[in-house]
Design an enzyme around this catalytic site. Structure first.
Site, PDB file in Angstrom:
ATOM      1  N   GLU A  73      30.534  30.621  39.454  1.00 29.46           N
ATOM      2  CA  GLU A  73      31.533  29.917  38.644  1.00 29.46           C
ATOM      3  C   GLU A  73      31.562  28.412  38.893  1.00 29.46           C
ATOM      4  OE1 GLU A  73      35.220  32.000  39.268  1.00 29.46           O
ATOM      5  OE2 GLU A  73      34.348  33.931  38.757  1.00 29.46           O
TER       6      GLU A  73
ATOM      7  N   GLU B 135      30.738  42.366  36.761  1.00 27.48           N
ATOM      8  CA  GLU B 135      32.202  42.302  36.733  1.00 27.48           C
ATOM      9  C   GLU B 135      32.768  42.786  35.394  1.00 27.48           C
ATOM     10  OE1 GLU B 135      33.834  38.776  38.567  1.00 27.48           O
ATOM     11  OE2 GLU B 135      31.941  38.360  39.600  1.00 27.48           O
TER      12      GLU B 135
END
Length: 397
Positions: free
Chosen positions: A178, A282
């Site tokens: 991220e 995820e």
């Protein structure tokens, strides 16, 4: 004799009425859950991982209770249905090295032992992230930012210690997590502010040296968005152009039960054209409305105050919402199968609705239903449909 027969019949009918008409003593939540989540009449005996093995690995994120088997029903699901495991939290920096040079491996060791016992592959998550990394990593004793050199040394020491301990156990590592803004530019994290834009290059250099036999990935959310995926691909190409190894891009799939199928397919095609492996990571599909549509994603700093209107299914999911969830999962896996030659792994972010992070993010205290197994660790009815989808595709191939 006729009178006796009539009275006997009346008594039998009365007993039947008592049992048929008396409400169940089960809680309303349990009753609604059994009805609304449409549990299979019989336990699912076929395994998801086995069904999808001709196409890609089928993984799941696990917590400490799964791998220690304190949550035995959850551990049984993991054993039966998943072939690749990721630690939901136990390999993040705050868990591994909460203070300088004080490493704690209790959770990660338990994960590795569980994987070895049940012959599961492992994905390491994560070396470098701006979240769940203690402040001491970036600061000196006075609380000021450390120098570039100090932070690079701390990064290197951490990567080498963690990768070295599990050198022969980990199939692949999420090296950096991220690091991009929604427009594809670099996030102004503490890593970037102190080291500079090349902190990602350094992380992958160290990871390649410390884990030469493991695949190395960049992982991020909202990569279905064109600008953000363009940024991720540009990052990967930049590393590759400098001779720094990166093997794939992890596309986090924190979506709703109306997933962005068209945009996601376009992003998958971009990664394929760029020549990198794809991991769908995820994966969970919330059935709840997001409190701020402009902030949809997976920013764990979001913490909205609880509001009843955003928790409509505390006593059980509606039939309409359940059906949307089922359709969304089928549509997504149909898409994944379409590009199976380029997708290495699909990982669910959690075992059951009971312990999904979606129950407390982005608003604490809600009741969500984003996964394949319900709060009683029962497979939802469409799990059989997912297995049938893979089996049908395998027959065609």
């Amino acid at each position: 004799m006729r009178k006796f027969t009539f009275l006997s019949l009346m008594m039998v009918l009365a007993v039947v009425c008592i049992f048929a008409c008396t409400p169940s003593t089960s809680s309303s939540t349990d009753a609604r859950e059994n009805k609304s989540t449409k549990q299979s009449k019989e336990p699912v005996t076929r395994a998801l991982a086995a069904a999808y093995s001709p196409f890609f690995s089928f993984g799941v994120a696990v917590n400490r209770n799964h791998v220690t088997q304190e949550d035995n029903p959850g551990a049984n699901i993991v054993q039966q249905h998943f072939s690749v495991l990721t630690a939901e939290n136990d390999m993040k920096w705050e868990s591994i090295q909460p203070s300088e040079k004080r490493f704690t491996f209790k959770g990660s060791d338990a994960l590795v032992s569980f994987a070895e016992k049940y012959d599961k592959e492992l994905i390491g998550h994560v070396f470098v992230w701006h979240q769940q990394t203690p402040d001491w990593v970036f600061e000196d004793e006075e609380g000021n930012f450390v120098s570039r050199e100090v932070l690079l040394q701390r990064m290197r020491d951490h990567i080498f210690t963690l990768a070295g301990r599990y050198e022969n156990a980990i199939k692949g590592w999420d090296v950096v997590n991220e690091a991009l803004n929604e427009d594809g530019s670099l996030r102004k994290s503490k890593w970037q502010q102190i080291i500079g834009d090349d902190f990602i290059e350094k992380a992958f250099e160290y990871a390649a040296e410390a884990a030469p036999n493991a695949a190395l990935y960049y992982n991020d959310y909202n990569l279905f968005k064109a600008e953000k995926m363009d940024g991720a691909i540009a990052l990967a190409k930049r590393l590759k152009g400098k001779g720094i190894r990166i093997d794939g891009i992890g596309i986090q799939a924190h979506y709703s039960n109306e997933p962005p199928l068209e945009e996601l397919e376009q992003s998958i095609q971009k990664v394929i054209n760029a020549g990198f492996k794809i991991m769908i990571t995820e994966l969970d599909l919330t059935v709840l409305k997001f409190p701020d549509e402009d902030k949809v994603g997976a920013d764990i700093t979001l913490d909205f105050a609880f509001q009843e209107e955003y928790d409509p299914y505390k006593n059980g999911i509606s039939e309409a919402s359940h059906q949307k969830l089922a359709t969304a999962y089928i549509d997504l896996f149909r898409l994944f199968l379409k590009y199976h030659e380029h997708i290495d792994r699909v990982t669910l972010w959690g075992v059951s609705d009971k312990d999904t992070w979606r129950n407390y993010w982005p608003m604490k205290g809600r009741t969500d239903y984003p996964l394949l197994f319900d709060r009683k660790h029962q497979a939802k009815d469409f799990v059989d449909d997912l297995i049938a989808l893979a089996e049908s595709a395998n027959k065609i191939n």
